[in-house]
Design a protein around this motif. Structure first.
Motif, PDB file in Angstrom:
ATOM      1  N   ILE A 275       1.174  -1.150   2.699  1.00  0.00           N
ATOM      2  CA  ILE A 275       1.604  -2.290   1.897  1.00  0.00           C
ATOM      3  C   ILE A 275       0.387  -3.051   1.371  1.00  0.00           C
ATOM      4  O   ILE A 275       0.314  -3.423   0.192  1.00  0.00           O
ATOM      5  N   ALA A 276      -0.594  -3.277   2.242  1.00  0.00           N
ATOM      6  CA  ALA A 276      -1.810  -3.994   1.845  1.00  0.00           C
ATOM      7  C   ALA A 276      -2.575  -3.235   0.766  1.00  0.00           C
ATOM      8  O   ALA A 276      -3.066  -3.837  -0.203  1.00  0.00           O
ATOM      9  N   CYS A 277      -2.662  -1.917   0.903  1.00  0.00           N
ATOM     10  CA  CYS A 277      -3.353  -1.101  -0.097  1.00  0.00           C
ATOM     11  C   CYS A 277      -2.650  -1.165  -1.448  1.00  0.00           C
ATOM     12  O   CYS A 277      -3.305  -1.242  -2.501  1.00  0.00           O
ATOM     13  N   GLY A 278      -1.318  -1.141  -1.432  1.00  0.00           N
ATOM     14  CA  GLY A 278      -0.552  -1.239  -2.675  1.00  0.00           C
ATOM     15  C   GLY A 278      -0.792  -2.557  -3.371  1.00  0.00           C
ATOM     16  O   GLY A 278      -0.972  -2.620  -4.602  1.00  0.00           O
ATOM     17  N   ILE A 279      -0.791  -3.643  -2.604  1.00  0.00           N
ATOM     18  CA  ILE A 279      -1.015  -4.977  -3.176  1.00  0.00           C
ATOM     19  C   ILE A 279      -2.427  -5.082  -3.751  1.00  0.00           C
ATOM     20  O   ILE A 279      -2.621  -5.596  -4.863  1.00  0.00           O
ATOM     21  N   LEU A 280      -3.420  -4.589  -3.023  1.00  0.00           N
ATOM     22  CA  LEU A 280      -4.805  -4.679  -3.489  1.00  0.00           C
ATOM     23  C   LEU A 280      -5.035  -3.847  -4.750  1.00  0.00           C
ATOM     24  O   LEU A 280      -5.704  -4.308  -5.694  1.00  0.00           O
ATOM     25  N   LEU A 281      -4.489  -2.646  -4.791  1.00  0.00           N
ATOM     26  CA  LEU A 281      -4.640  -1.808  -5.985  1.00  0.00           C
ATOM     27  C   LEU A 281      -3.973  -2.483  -7.182  1.00  0.00           C
ATOM     28  O   LEU A 281      -4.548  -2.534  -8.281  1.00  0.00           O
ATOM     29  N   GLY A 282      -2.765  -3.001  -6.964  1.00  0.00           N
ATOM     30  CA  GLY A 282      -2.078  -3.711  -8.033  1.00  0.00           C
ATOM     31  C   GLY A 282      -2.871  -4.914  -8.510  1.00  0.00           C
ATOM     32  O   GLY A 282      -2.938  -5.205  -9.709  1.00  0.00           O
ATOM     33  N   TYR A 283      -3.501  -5.616  -7.566  1.00  0.00           N
ATOM     34  CA  TYR A 283      -4.304  -6.794  -7.915  1.00  0.00           C
ATOM     35  C   TYR A 283      -5.472  -6.407  -8.821  1.00  0.00           C
ATOM     36  O   TYR A 283      -5.710  -7.061  -9.849  1.00  0.00           O
ATOM     37  N   PHE A 284      -6.206  -5.372  -8.464  1.00  0.00           N
ATOM     38  CA  PHE A 284      -7.383  -4.987  -9.256  1.00  0.00           C
ATOM     39  C   PHE A 284      -6.982  -4.523 -10.661  1.00  0.00           C
ATOM     40  O   PHE A 284      -7.685  -4.806 -11.637  1.00  0.00           O
TER      41      PHE A 284
ATOM     42  N   MET B 181       3.074  -4.679 -10.046  1.00  0.00           N
ATOM     43  CA  MET B 181       4.138  -4.897  -9.059  1.00  0.00           C
ATOM     44  C   MET B 181       4.900  -3.615  -8.786  1.00  0.00           C
ATOM     45  O   MET B 181       5.152  -3.263  -7.629  1.00  0.00           O
ATOM     46  N   ILE B 182       5.263  -2.892  -9.847  1.00  0.00           N
ATOM     47  CA  ILE B 182       6.071  -1.685  -9.621  1.00  0.00           C
ATOM     48  C   ILE B 182       5.223  -0.581  -8.986  1.00  0.00           C
ATOM     49  O   ILE B 182       5.729   0.226  -8.193  1.00  0.00           O
ATOM     50  N   LEU B 183       3.913  -0.560  -9.286  1.00  0.00           N
ATOM     51  CA  LEU B 183       3.036   0.405  -8.620  1.00  0.00           C
ATOM     52  C   LEU B 183       2.924   0.079  -7.134  1.00  0.00           C
ATOM     53  O   LEU B 183       3.001   0.974  -6.280  1.00  0.00           O
ATOM     54  N   ALA B 184       2.745  -1.201  -6.808  1.00  0.00           N
ATOM     55  CA  ALA B 184       2.658  -1.610  -5.403  1.00  0.00           C
ATOM     56  C   ALA B 184       3.940  -1.267  -4.654  1.00  0.00           C
ATOM     57  O   ALA B 184       3.899  -0.848  -3.491  1.00  0.00           O
ATOM     58  N   GLN B 185       5.083  -1.425  -5.312  1.00  0.00           N
ATOM     59  CA  GLN B 185       6.359  -1.076  -4.681  1.00  0.00           C
ATOM     60  C   GLN B 185       6.435   0.432  -4.436  1.00  0.00           C
ATOM     61  O   GLN B 185       6.931   0.871  -3.389  1.00  0.00           O
ATOM     62  N   GLY B 186       5.966   1.218  -5.402  1.00  0.00           N
ATOM     63  CA  GLY B 186       5.978   2.669  -5.232  1.00  0.00           C
ATOM     64  C   GLY B 186       5.097   3.122  -4.091  1.00  0.00           C
ATOM     65  O   GLY B 186       5.466   4.010  -3.312  1.00  0.00           O
ATOM     66  N   ILE B 187       3.926   2.510  -3.963  1.00  0.00           N
ATOM     67  CA  ILE B 187       3.026   2.830  -2.851  1.00  0.00           C
ATOM     68  C   ILE B 187       3.622   2.347  -1.532  1.00  0.00           C
ATOM     69  O   ILE B 187       3.584   3.044  -0.513  1.00  0.00           O
ATOM     70  N   GLY B 188       4.194   1.144  -1.554  1.00  0.00           N
ATOM     71  CA  GLY B 188       4.756   0.561  -0.340  1.00  0.00           C
ATOM     72  C   GLY B 188       5.860   1.390   0.283  1.00  0.00           C
ATOM     73  O   GLY B 188       6.045   1.359   1.515  1.00  0.00           O
ATOM     74  N   ARG B 189       6.588   2.152  -0.529  1.00  0.00           N
ATOM     75  CA  ARG B 189       7.665   2.990   0.011  1.00  0.00           C
ATOM     76  C   ARG B 189       7.142   4.037   0.995  1.00  0.00           C
ATOM     77  O   ARG B 189       7.877   4.508   1.860  1.00  0.00           O
TER      78      ARG B 189
END
Length: 281
Positions: free
Chosen positions: A27-36, A129-137
């Motif tokens: 989840i943290a990796c998804g959020i960080l990637l989305g942030y950058f 956001m949608i990328l982070a959600q995809g990674i978070g799954r």
């Protein structure tokens, strides 16, 4: 749980008595990637780079809290009998729609305080956001949760997915639909589409399309899951919310195009909070 050769332990490592789970790491990796990714667009448009930090920080915190509250509300008979369990997210869960609602409200509040157009900021953040959600799954995959109904191994093999996914869909002696994978693929595809179309769209359209795209995929994937929050014995809350968000997305596009005639995303400089005088015409 039946262990297989490729069984994945949900716990990545221990820090003394604290178990650090793959779920949180992913989840943290998804959020960080989305942030950058969003930060690059933010600076290209001309916003101060600190704006996104504030929005992400507070939206993540409030969104997480609301996601838990949302989950508890729709499991209230249980939590009313076991109130001590309410803060123990490792014994229950969170609901992504609650996180979306909490995060969006927080983002709008911050945009108003900083005199930023929330639709423009939504367009910047939507692909992330949608990328982070995809990674978070994939965090659900590591936890062996949020799966669909029973299937055969041959069904999974015909999907041409890696063996480690098939093996970890074998839970308590039964193979299950990898619904995490279906939604993850849908979300990543949505990321590619939103990122590709955004420069051709008008302010607010990318955010609205995010709501529509994500919700359509979630509606169909939710129909396969076995752990859905239920409003009634036949109505899944996530499917109902998906329908609502599709309608909201369509309304946003129609109303903004008719009333505001917004600029194209690629042509817009930082816009102020919408008002009658400034407008977006």
């Amino acid at each position: 749980m039946n262990l297989t050769l490729n069984y994945i332990d949900p716990v990545a490592f221990q820090l003394g008595p604290i178990a650090v789970r793959w779920y949180g790491i992913i989840i943290a990796c998804g959020i960080l990637l989305g942030y950058f990714i969003a930060q690059r667009t933010l600076q290209r448009v001309g916003f101060d780079k600190e704006v996104l930090v504030d929005i992400l920080f507070w939206s993540a915190i409030i969104g997480f809290i609301v996601a838990r509250i949302y989950f508890v509300i729709f499991q209230f008979p249980y939590y009313a009998q076991h109130p001590a369990e309410i803060p123990k997210i490792w014994h229950g869960g969170i609901a992504i729609h609650g996180g979306i609602i909490g995060g969006f409200i927080t983002g709008i509040f911050i945009c108003k305080r900083k005199n930023i157009n929330p639709f423009q900021m939504g367009d910047i953040a939507a692909p992330s956001m949608i990328l982070a959600q995809g990674i978070g799954r994939w965090g659900n995959f590591m936890n062996h949760e949020a799966h669909g109904g029973p299937v055969s191994r041959s069904f999974l093999e015909h999907l041409h997915i890696p063996d480690f996914i098939i093996d970890n869909m074998y839970i308590n002696g039964v193979y299950y639909h990898p619904t995490f994978l279906y939604e993850s693929i849908w979300d990543v595809l949505g990321f590619i589409i939103l990122l590709s179309l955004r420069k051709h769209l008008r302010i607010g359209d990318t955010f609205a399309l995010y709501l529509i795209w994500y919700s359509i995929g979630r509606f169909f994937v939710e129909g396969l899951r076995t752990d859905s929050l239920m409003l009634t014995s036949h109505i899944r809350i996530a499917q109902l919310m998906s329908i609502v968000l599709v309608i909201v997305g369509i309304v946003i596009i129609i109303v903004r195009h008719v009333k505001f005639k917004p600029q194209r995303f690629k042509e817009a400089k930082p816009l102020p909070w919408p008002n009658q005088r400034a407008g977006e015409r």
